[in-house]
Scaffold this motif. Structure first.
Motif, PDB file in Angstrom:
ATOM      1  N   GLU A  43       1.038  -0.637  -0.560  1.00  0.00           N
ATOM      2  CA  GLU A  43      -0.411   0.131   0.028  1.00  0.00           C
ATOM      3  C   GLU A  43       1.150   1.545   0.195  1.00  0.00           C
ATOM      4  OE1 GLU A  43      -0.597  -2.782   1.797  1.00  0.00           O
ATOM      5  OE2 GLU A  43      -1.427  -2.321   4.218  1.00  0.00           O
ATOM      6  N   ASP A  44       2.020   0.675   0.525  1.00  0.00           N
ATOM      7  CA  ASP A  44       2.964   2.218   0.227  1.00  0.00           C
ATOM      8  C   ASP A  44       3.222   2.609  -1.413  1.00  0.00           C
ATOM      9  OD1 ASP A  44       4.657   1.094   2.820  1.00  0.00           O
ATOM     10  OD2 ASP A  44       3.436   2.961   2.726  1.00  0.00           O
ATOM     11  N   THR A  45       2.942   2.059  -2.531  1.00  0.00           N
ATOM     12  CA  THR A  45       3.006   2.090  -3.754  1.00  0.00           C
ATOM     13  C   THR A  45       2.733   3.468  -4.215  1.00  0.00           C
ATOM     14  OG1 THR A  45       3.408  -0.784  -4.182  1.00  0.00           O
ATOM     15  CG2 THR A  45       2.525   0.843  -5.646  1.00  0.00           C
ATOM     16  N   ALA A  46       3.182   3.884  -5.063  1.00  0.00           N
ATOM     17  CA  ALA A  46       2.911   5.146  -4.946  1.00  0.00           C
ATOM     18  C   ALA A  46       3.606   6.014  -6.135  1.00  0.00           C
ATOM     19  CB  ALA A  46       2.540   6.000  -4.511  1.00  0.00           C
ATOM     20  N   VAL A  47       3.044   7.638  -6.508  1.00  0.00           N
ATOM     21  CA  VAL A  47       4.375   8.042  -7.001  1.00  0.00           C
ATOM     22  C   VAL A  47       4.877   9.292  -5.824  1.00  0.00           C
ATOM     23  CG1 VAL A  47       4.945  10.249  -8.611  1.00  0.00           C
ATOM     24  CG2 VAL A  47       3.857   7.841  -9.810  1.00  0.00           C
ATOM     25  N   TYR A  48       6.342   9.067  -5.049  1.00  0.00           N
ATOM     26  CA  TYR A  48       6.210  10.087  -4.158  1.00  0.00           C
ATOM     27  C   TYR A  48       6.966  11.267  -4.686  1.00  0.00           C
ATOM     28  CZ  TYR A  48       5.387   6.372  -0.210  1.00  0.00           C
ATOM     29  OH  TYR A  48       5.112   5.930  -0.293  1.00  0.00           O
ATOM     30  N   TYR A  49       6.170  12.503  -4.060  1.00  0.00           N
ATOM     31  CA  TYR A  49       6.819  13.677  -5.053  1.00  0.00           C
ATOM     32  C   TYR A  49       7.455  14.851  -3.352  1.00  0.00           C
ATOM     33  CZ  TYR A  49       3.400  13.046  -8.784  1.00  0.00           C
ATOM     34  OH  TYR A  49       3.231  12.779  -9.467  1.00  0.00           O
ATOM     35  N   CYS A  50       8.781  14.977  -3.973  1.00  0.00           N
ATOM     36  CA  CYS A  50       9.121  16.722  -2.451  1.00  0.00           C
ATOM     37  C   CYS A  50       8.405  17.834  -2.800  1.00  0.00           C
ATOM     38  CB  CYS A  50      10.504  16.403  -2.221  1.00  0.00           C
ATOM     39  SG  CYS A  50      11.366  16.993  -4.211  1.00  0.00           S
ATOM     40  N   ALA A  51       8.284  18.466  -1.880  1.00  0.00           N
ATOM     41  CA  ALA A  51       7.613  20.239  -1.983  1.00  0.00           C
ATOM     42  C   ALA A  51       8.489  21.123  -0.952  1.00  0.00           C
ATOM     43  CB  ALA A  51       6.680  19.902  -1.978  1.00  0.00           C
ATOM     44  N   ALA A  52       8.628  21.863  -1.087  1.00  0.00           N
ATOM     45  CA  ALA A  52       9.093  22.917  -0.643  1.00  0.00           C
ATOM     46  C   ALA A  52       8.037  24.404  -0.396  1.00  0.00           C
ATOM     47  CB  ALA A  52      10.473  23.601  -2.007  1.00  0.00           C
ATOM     48  N   ALA A  53       7.793  24.671   0.928  1.00  0.00           N
ATOM     49  CA  ALA A  53       7.756  26.220   0.938  1.00  0.00           C
ATOM     50  C   ALA A  53       7.997  27.055   1.831  1.00  0.00           C
ATOM     51  CB  ALA A  53       6.522  24.969   2.730  1.00  0.00           C
TER      52      ALA A  53
ATOM     53  N   GLU B 158      -1.744  22.570   0.202  1.00  0.00           N
ATOM     54  CA  GLU B 158      -1.036  24.613  -0.307  1.00  0.00           C
ATOM     55  C   GLU B 158      -0.944  25.331  -0.131  1.00  0.00           C
ATOM     56  OE1 GLU B 158      -4.263  22.544  -0.048  1.00  0.00           O
ATOM     57  OE2 GLU B 158      -5.575  22.754   2.007  1.00  0.00           O
ATOM     58  N   SER B 159      -0.234  24.608   1.062  1.00  0.00           N
ATOM     59  CA  SER B 159       1.056  25.108   1.869  1.00  0.00           C
ATOM     60  C   SER B 159       2.273  25.047   1.357  1.00  0.00           C
ATOM     61  CB  SER B 159       0.694  24.476   3.239  1.00  0.00           C
ATOM     62  OG  SER B 159      -0.097  24.639   3.946  1.00  0.00           O
ATOM     63  N   TYR B 160       2.204  24.472   0.242  1.00  0.00           N
ATOM     64  CA  TYR B 160       3.647  24.777  -0.548  1.00  0.00           C
ATOM     65  C   TYR B 160       3.848  25.110  -1.939  1.00  0.00           C
ATOM     66  CZ  TYR B 160       5.104  20.768   2.629  1.00  0.00           C
ATOM     67  OH  TYR B 160       5.456  20.239   4.107  1.00  0.00           O
ATOM     68  N   ASP B 161       5.060  25.703  -1.945  1.00  0.00           N
ATOM     69  CA  ASP B 161       4.748  26.555  -3.066  1.00  0.00           C
ATOM     70  C   ASP B 161       5.827  26.126  -4.474  1.00  0.00           C
ATOM     71  OD1 ASP B 161       5.510  28.789  -0.650  1.00  0.00           O
ATOM     72  OD2 ASP B 161       4.437  28.867  -1.342  1.00  0.00           O
ATOM     73  N   TYR B 162       6.613  25.038  -3.716  1.00  0.00           N
ATOM     74  CA  TYR B 162       6.982  24.355  -5.089  1.00  0.00           C
ATOM     75  C   TYR B 162       7.168  22.784  -5.516  1.00  0.00           C
ATOM     76  CZ  TYR B 162       8.941  28.931  -5.204  1.00  0.00           C
ATOM     77  OH  TYR B 162       9.303  30.552  -5.539  1.00  0.00           O
ATOM     78  N   TRP B 163       7.206  22.209  -6.565  1.00  0.00           N
ATOM     79  CA  TRP B 163       6.955  20.772  -6.424  1.00  0.00           C
ATOM     80  C   TRP B 163       7.778  20.315  -7.522  1.00  0.00           C
ATOM     81  CZ3 TRP B 163       3.339  17.861  -3.128  1.00  0.00           C
ATOM     82  CH2 TRP B 163       2.880  18.571  -3.150  1.00  0.00           C
ATOM     83  N   GLY B 164       8.419  18.435  -6.872  1.00  0.00           N
ATOM     84  CA  GLY B 164       9.195  17.969  -8.108  1.00  0.00           C
ATOM     85  C   GLY B 164       8.894  17.252  -8.749  1.00  0.00           C
ATOM     86  N   GLN B 165       9.068  16.451  -9.942  1.00  0.00           N
ATOM     87  CA  GLN B 165       8.026  15.865 -10.595  1.00  0.00           C
ATOM     88  C   GLN B 165       7.778  14.529 -10.085  1.00  0.00           C
ATOM     89  OE1 GLN B 165       9.980  16.013 -14.718  1.00  0.00           O
ATOM     90  NE2 GLN B 165       9.145  18.115 -15.092  1.00  0.00           N
ATOM     91  N   GLY B 166       7.952  13.919  -9.362  1.00  0.00           N
ATOM     92  CA  GLY B 166       8.323  12.409  -8.554  1.00  0.00           C
ATOM     93  C   GLY B 166       8.847  11.580  -8.932  1.00  0.00           C
ATOM     94  N   THR B 167       9.074  10.432  -7.530  1.00  0.00           N
ATOM     95  CA  THR B 167       9.409   8.962  -8.574  1.00  0.00           C
ATOM     96  C   THR B 167       8.426   7.904  -8.142  1.00  0.00           C
ATOM     97  OG1 THR B 167      11.639   8.518  -7.906  1.00  0.00           O
ATOM     98  CG2 THR B 167      10.927   9.611  -6.200  1.00  0.00           C
ATOM     99  N   GLN B 168       8.847   7.016  -9.546  1.00  0.00           N
ATOM    100  CA  GLN B 168       7.392   6.166  -9.036  1.00  0.00           C
ATOM    101  C   GLN B 168       8.169   5.036  -7.730  1.00  0.00           C
ATOM    102  OE1 GLN B 168       4.637   5.417  -9.830  1.00  0.00           O
ATOM    103  NE2 GLN B 168       4.834   3.717  -8.431  1.00  0.00           N
TER     104      GLN B 168
END
Length: 125
Positions: A90-100, A110-120
């Motif tokens: 159930e941890d299977t997903a695309v993981y994204y990091c974000a910066a606030a 909605e608190s985050y301003d920047y996002w990466g493109q993700g890693t599977q």
């Protein structure tokens, strides 16, 4: 302009460990609170973990990963990590990091301003 690039995803078996990383460029990492989110097929993007700006003394975790995942930051390397232990299918997903930039620590998308493109990340049973 801040850029975030995730890496380290892959296919693992249930019970394995994995570390994903987020390289930040464009601004000093210490200025930002950082977070990890994930999105599974057909589901909304959900909060996973967050770490406060500066030296990262505060962390927050989703209940589903508490005790298994650890978020950390290395400001000298401009990199944020998510260490994942005892992985489950159930941890299977695309993981994204974000910066606030406007919060000391944040758990809401909605608190985050920047996002990466993700890693599977895929966890097989």
């Amino acid at each position: 302009q801040v850029q975030l690039v995730e890496s380290g995803g892959g296919l693992v078996q249930a019970g394995d460990s994995l570390r994903v990383a987020c390289a930040v460029s464009g601004r000093t990492l210490s200025s930002y609170a950082m977070g990890w989110f994930r999105q599974a097929p057909g589901k909304e993007r959900e909060f996973v973990a967050a770490i406060s700006f500066g030296d990262g003394t505060m962390t927050r975790y989703a209940e589903s990963v508490k005790g298994r995942f650890t978020i950390s930051r290395d400001n000298a390397k401009n990199t944020v990590y998510l260490h994942m232990n005892s992985l489950k299918p159930e941890d299977t997903a695309v993981y994204y990091c974000a910066a606030a930039s406007r919060h000391s620590i944040a758990t809401r998308r909605e608190s985050y301003d920047y996002w990466g493109q993700g890693t599977q990340v895929t966890v097989s049973s």
